[in-house]
Design a protein around this motif. Structure first.
Motif, PDB file in Angstrom:
ATOM      1  N   ALA A   1      48.362 -86.915 -65.788  1.00  0.00           N
ATOM      2  CA  ALA A   1      48.727 -86.853 -64.365  1.00  0.00           C
ATOM      3  C   ALA A   1      49.761 -85.757 -64.119  1.00  0.00           C
ATOM      4  CB  ALA A   1      49.247 -88.196 -63.895  1.00  0.00           C
TER       5      ALA A   1
ATOM      6  N   ARG B   1      51.862 -84.454 -66.214  1.00  0.00           N
ATOM      7  CA  ARG B   1      53.009 -84.505 -67.109  1.00  0.00           C
ATOM      8  C   ARG B   1      52.551 -84.227 -68.537  1.00  0.00           C
ATOM      9  NH1 ARG B   1      56.447 -89.860 -65.193  1.00  0.00           N
ATOM     10  NH2 ARG B   1      56.772 -89.222 -63.008  1.00  0.00           N
TER      11      ARG B   1
ATOM     12  N   LEU C   1      49.827 -92.578 -61.395  1.00  0.00           N
ATOM     13  CA  LEU C   1      50.043 -91.195 -60.982  1.00  0.00           C
ATOM     14  C   LEU C   1      48.740 -90.404 -60.901  1.00  0.00           C
ATOM     15  CD1 LEU C   1      53.328 -90.296 -62.909  1.00  0.00           C
ATOM     16  CD2 LEU C   1      53.052 -90.857 -60.481  1.00  0.00           C
TER      17      LEU C   1
ATOM     18  N   SER D   1      44.701 -90.381 -56.276  1.00  0.00           N
ATOM     19  CA  SER D   1      44.809 -89.340 -55.254  1.00  0.00           C
ATOM     20  C   SER D   1      43.977 -89.745 -54.054  1.00  0.00           C
ATOM     21  CB  SER D   1      44.308 -87.997 -55.806  1.00  0.00           C
ATOM     22  OG  SER D   1      42.908 -88.046 -56.033  1.00  0.00           O
ATOM     23  N   ASP D   2      43.966 -88.886 -53.034  1.00  0.00           N
ATOM     24  CA  ASP D   2      43.152 -89.154 -51.852  1.00  0.00           C
ATOM     25  C   ASP D   2      41.667 -89.243 -52.200  1.00  0.00           C
ATOM     26  OD1 ASP D   2      45.448 -89.086 -50.398  1.00  0.00           O
ATOM     27  OD2 ASP D   2      45.131 -87.097 -49.539  1.00  0.00           O
TER      28      ASP D   2
ATOM     29  N   CYS E   1      40.924 -93.255 -55.819  1.00  0.00           N
ATOM     30  CA  CYS E   1      41.913 -94.325 -55.642  1.00  0.00           C
ATOM     31  C   CYS E   1      41.214 -95.672 -55.784  1.00  0.00           C
ATOM     32  CB  CYS E   1      42.589 -94.189 -54.279  1.00  0.00           C
ATOM     33  SG  CYS E   1      44.019 -95.268 -54.077  1.00  0.00           S
TER      34      CYS E   1
ATOM     35  N   GLU F   1      59.393 -94.205 -62.101  1.00  0.00           N
ATOM     36  CA  GLU F   1      58.622 -93.031 -62.504  1.00  0.00           C
ATOM     37  C   GLU F   1      57.520 -92.683 -61.517  1.00  0.00           C
ATOM     38  OE1 GLU F   1      57.519 -92.427 -66.491  1.00  0.00           O
ATOM     39  OE2 GLU F   1      59.224 -93.537 -67.331  1.00  0.00           O
ATOM     40  N   THR F   2      57.151 -93.606 -60.656  1.00  0.00           N
ATOM     41  CA  THR F   2      56.112 -93.323 -59.660  1.00  0.00           C
ATOM     42  C   THR F   2      56.696 -93.188 -58.260  1.00  0.00           C
ATOM     43  OG1 THR F   2      55.651 -95.683 -59.326  1.00  0.00           O
ATOM     44  CG2 THR F   2      54.361 -94.536 -61.020  1.00  0.00           C
ATOM     45  N   GLU F   3      58.022 -93.121 -58.154  1.00  0.00           N
ATOM     46  CA  GLU F   3      58.649 -93.015 -56.846  1.00  0.00           C
ATOM     47  C   GLU F   3      58.154 -91.768 -56.111  1.00  0.00           C
ATOM     48  OE1 GLU F   3      63.154 -93.050 -54.857  1.00  0.00           O
ATOM     49  OE2 GLU F   3      62.881 -92.878 -57.026  1.00  0.00           O
ATOM     50  N   GLY F   4      57.793 -91.929 -54.854  1.00  0.00           N
ATOM     51  CA  GLY F   4      57.290 -90.818 -54.058  1.00  0.00           C
ATOM     52  C   GLY F   4      55.782 -90.654 -54.122  1.00  0.00           C
ATOM     53  N   ALA F   5      55.114 -91.434 -54.958  1.00  0.00           N
ATOM     54  CA  ALA F   5      53.650 -91.377 -55.037  1.00  0.00           C
ATOM     55  C   ALA F   5      53.079 -92.467 -54.129  1.00  0.00           C
ATOM     56  CB  ALA F   5      53.176 -91.571 -56.475  1.00  0.00           C
TER      57      ALA F   5
ATOM     58  N   ALA G   1      50.605 -95.088 -55.639  1.00  0.00           N
ATOM     59  CA  ALA G   1      51.276 -96.017 -56.547  1.00  0.00           C
ATOM     60  C   ALA G   1      52.047 -97.072 -55.763  1.00  0.00           C
ATOM     61  CB  ALA G   1      52.202 -95.247 -57.483  1.00  0.00           C
TER      62      ALA G   1
END
Length: 276
Positions: free
Chosen positions: A160, A162, A196, A199-200, A203, A227-231, A234
């Motif tokens: 993802a 990383r 992560l 995606s659009d 999902c 670790e998934t903050e802002g996703a 998630a």
């Protein structure tokens, strides 16, 4: 009556006799005209019946379930795992087969995935090639594809977005995969990488939900949230787990840490650390 003689000529409705050369029994009723001789009869012929499964396969029936490749994929996984273990490069089994190794009853249908460091890619591919595995260079720069026994193999350098690191591989747990022990990505890292990857355009919560249910006691959900903050995908999945009571409801003052109302303040709820 002389049985060698033709029977009396047949007559039409107006009293006229059919010609002697006419084929008895084939006249057109009420017209006095015989049917043409040697013409095939116009009758429909029924095609042989097919069972519904064969018909669905011929017609591309989308309701038919895809074949189960579980055992074939496990055999390929064991083959690759044995080669990588003998090579000595760090690696970890990931993806659906990793969930299977952790005890989740998933149905394996696509491929087997291994996480390896990018710097080990050449050594890994050379070793696999020596053992009869066909290597394919895809257009993507974050993995190498291979094929063995009719099954696909993905050697992944980046999860993802990383990079696969020594630290991530060191957290892997040695588990039996059918009959071969090998490193398997830790439950928390498995969940983070799967979340992560949403995606659009991809999902599918349905495939991850049984993994979350089955591993919830072995996942550090506080670290997953961090670790998934802002996703957004998630966050949506974690909220779904709360609605389904798989996870405790989130504390309002600390969105990165779930709060267990029955436990001490600040508790991360079930699964505070990866454990075998």
């Amino acid at each position: 009556m002389n049985l060698t003689e033709d029977p009396a000529p047949r007559r039409s409705a107006n009293g006229k006799a059919y010609p002697a050369s006419a084929d008895h029994g084939h006249g057109l009723a009420g017209t006095g005209s015989p049917e043409p001789r040697n013409e095939p009869r116009n009758e429909s012929r029924k095609a042989p019946r097919e069972d519904s499964g064969a018909r669905g396969a011929h017609e591309g029936d989308t309701t038919a379930l895809p074949p189960d490749h579980t055992q074939a994929i496990l055999e390929t996984t064991k083959q690759v795992g044995a080669v990588l273990k003998a090579l000595g490069c760090p690696f970890a089994l990931i993806g659906g087969v990793a969930a299977y190794a952790h005890g989740i009853p998933v149905r394996l249908q696509h491929d087997t995935d291994f996480a390896v460091r990018r710097e080990d890619a050449e050594a890994v591919t050379n070793a696999l090639r020596e053992h009869g595995v066909r290597i394919v260079d895809p257009p993507e720069d974050w993995l190498v594809k291979a094929r063995s026994g009719g099954e696909e193999i993905d050697l992944i350098f980046s999860l993802a977005g990383r990079p696969v690191t020594t630290e991530l591989l060191s957290r892997a747990q040695t588990l039996p995969v059918d009959s071969v022990h090998m490193p398997v990505i830790a439950p928390t890292d498995l969940m983070v990488s799967r979340l992560l990857a949403f995606s659009d355009h991809h999902c599918d919560f349905g495939t991850l939900l049984p993994v979350a249910r089955g591993l919830r006691e072995r996942i550090d959900w506080a670290r997953v949230r961090q670790e998934t903050e802002g996703a957004p995908m998630a966050a949506a999945f974690l909220y779904l787990l709360e609605l389904l009571h798989v996870l405790p409801t989130h504390g309002p003052n600390d969105p990165a840490r779930p709060v267990d109302p029955a436990g001490p303040t600040g508790s991360a709820g079930p699964g505070t650390a990866d454990r075998p």
